[in-house]
Design an enzyme around this catalytic site. Structure first.
Site, PDB file in Angstrom:
ATOM      1  N   CYS A 238      39.674  56.533 113.912  1.00 42.32           N
ATOM      2  CA  CYS A 238      39.712  57.768 114.972  1.00 42.32           C
ATOM      3  C   CYS A 238      39.697  58.806 114.251  1.00 42.32           C
ATOM      4  CB  CYS A 238      40.349  57.005 115.788  1.00 42.32           C
ATOM      5  SG  CYS A 238      40.400  55.746 116.327  1.00 42.32           S
ATOM      6  N   CYS A 361      49.710  60.568 119.140  1.00 39.78           N
ATOM      7  CA  CYS A 361      50.767  62.499 119.768  1.00 39.78           C
ATOM      8  C   CYS A 361      51.440  61.718 120.803  1.00 39.78           C
ATOM      9  CB  CYS A 361      49.568  62.999 119.758  1.00 39.78           C
ATOM     10  SG  CYS A 361      47.999  63.025 120.841  1.00 39.78           S
TER      11      CYS A 361
END
Length: 430
Positions: A238, A361
């Site tokens: 990704c 995150c």
């Protein structure tokens, strides 16, 4: 524009955000286009006011007793910027373009600045629907963690070891008062100014020459913890704009191969210029074709598969305070499904003895420890590495202090580590 006029403009932008339910960046852009008289400094100052108000939206509305754009802005001047009531009053009613004068009720509420009886999500300035998730993730530290996520973030840079060292980069950027980061051995940190703005890096030769890259310290640590070695075959599944691919390439000293791909080819577009600027020669970009990624030749061949999974981004609220109020419960459910799918996909490319590294995150257990637990339960042949082992492996013993109390992996956050909120789990294929 006067300071008072800028505050009035910020209230106008907040009204637009609320009325039209759209991102702050879009509302700010439209305001600038329809108010051509406003210079770049004015627009920057107004944006800073808007984002500072969004950081403390919940607590600002609480102390003012209402959640109108005006109340949020006034409360934010008090809570977010620490202005005295008299200073706020002096700006209100100060000329034809200023906000209306403070009412007596507003003065009293600003003077009191009272959060007595406010629930945790108000005191910590995070959405009410995430209150249970924050308590599950942080326990009695939920308010402190929320407040830390509501602060302004510094500018973090990574020294590109293909072109320089951190010491040299620090010397080059000494005029910006760059400091070494506490955990990452590659990191430099620059404090933002009183206006919330960082330096104009595009005008810095060190940036233009690829000696430094913008990357939060936690993101740097995620790449470091992955443990890539020269000569390895690495898949960055990704990759997005390529920040971690660049860090991995530098770790590998341009030896071996990093395959950078993403399900959305548009997100990959910035990587080409970044690779050239950084001098990274061992990165092969594999953009999807007709929406499909052709990675069949990499199955069970990779020493490392790095998954920076799609997530709610709750760990990056310092940099994007608008997002915490726009994200809805449905988005969390969707992200969990995507995370499970990408982990299963990634597992196919890890060779025996290789590593699968899962990163978000996010600060939410639902996207972190819970996803790893579900993956391990449904996948044979993978074992998680404990935090102490990972910390020793990268030579940063202090990282062991950030072991997750909820399962496998490490947790970093603004309150605990001074970084963005990140989760990192390393698994070995046996």
């Amino acid at each position: 524009m006067t300071p008072a006029a800028r505050i009035a403009a910020a209230i106008e932008v907040l009204e637009d955000i609320e009325t039209r339910r759209r991102p702050a960046a879009e509302a700010l852009k439209d305001w600038g286009l329809s108010h051509r008289f406003a210079g770049s400094k004015d627009r920057s100052a107004i944006a800073s006011l808007v984002y500072d108000a969004l950081r403390v939206r919940a607590s600002a509305a609480w102390i003012m007793g209402e959640d109108t754009p005006r109340a949020i802005m006034l409360g934010a001047l008090k809570r977010g910027r620490g202005m005295e009531t008299q200073a706020i009053a002096a700006l209100c009613g100060a000329g034809p373009h200023a906000p209306p004068e403070l009412t007596e009720a507003e003065r009293q509420r600003l003077d009191a600045d009272d959060l007595t009886g406010a629930p945790d999500h108000v005191q910590g300035d995070y959405p009410e629907w995430l209150a249970e998730a924050f308590e599950a993730a942080f326990g009695d530290q939920a308010v402190a963690e929320g407040r830390a996520l509501a602060e302004r973030a510094p500018v973090d840079l990574r020294a590109n070891l293909l072109k320089t060292s951190r010491d040299k980069a620090l010397a080059t950027l000494a005029h910006l008062n760059a400091q070494a980061t506490a955990l990452s051995p590659w990191g430099l940190r620059i404090a933002v100014g009183a206006d919330g703005r960082g330096p104009a890096l595009s005008a810095e030769p060190a940036y233009a020459k690829g000696q430094v890259e913008v990357q939060d310290e936690a993101s740097q640590l995620a790449a470091l913890i992955a443990g890539a070695k020269p000569g390895w075959q690495v898949l960055d599944l990704c990759a997005g704009a390529g920040g971690k691919s660049l860090a991995l390439a530098a770790m590998m000293e341009n030896k071996g191969q990093v395959f950078a791909t993403d399900s959305d080819g548009r997100r990959l577009m910035p990587i080409y210029d970044r690779l050239e600027r950084a001098g990274a020669r061992n990165v092969q970009v594999r953009a999807p074709k007709a929406g499909k990624m052709d990675l069949a030749d990499l199955e069970e061949r990779c020493d490392l598969v790095f998954v920076d999974a799609p997530c709610t981004g709750t760990g990056t609220w310092r940099r994007n305070p608008d997002a915490k109020w726009r994200t809805r419960p449905g988005a969390l459910e969707q992200r969990q499904k995507q995370q499970d799918e990408v982990l299963q996909q990634a597992a196919r490319y890890v060779k025996a003895g290789g590593r699968l590294v899962y990163v978000t995150c996010s600060v939410l257990r639902e996207e972190n420890e819970a996803r790893i637990a579900a993956f391990l339960e449904n996948s044979d042949g993978f074992l998680p590495l404990d935090a102490a082992h990972v910390a020793r492996g990268v030579g940063i013993e202090a990282l062991a202090d950030h072991a997750s109390p909820h399962g496998a992996g490490l947790r970093l956050s603004p309150a605990s580590a001074g970084t963005d909120g990140f989760y990192i789990a390393v698994m070995l294929r046996v």
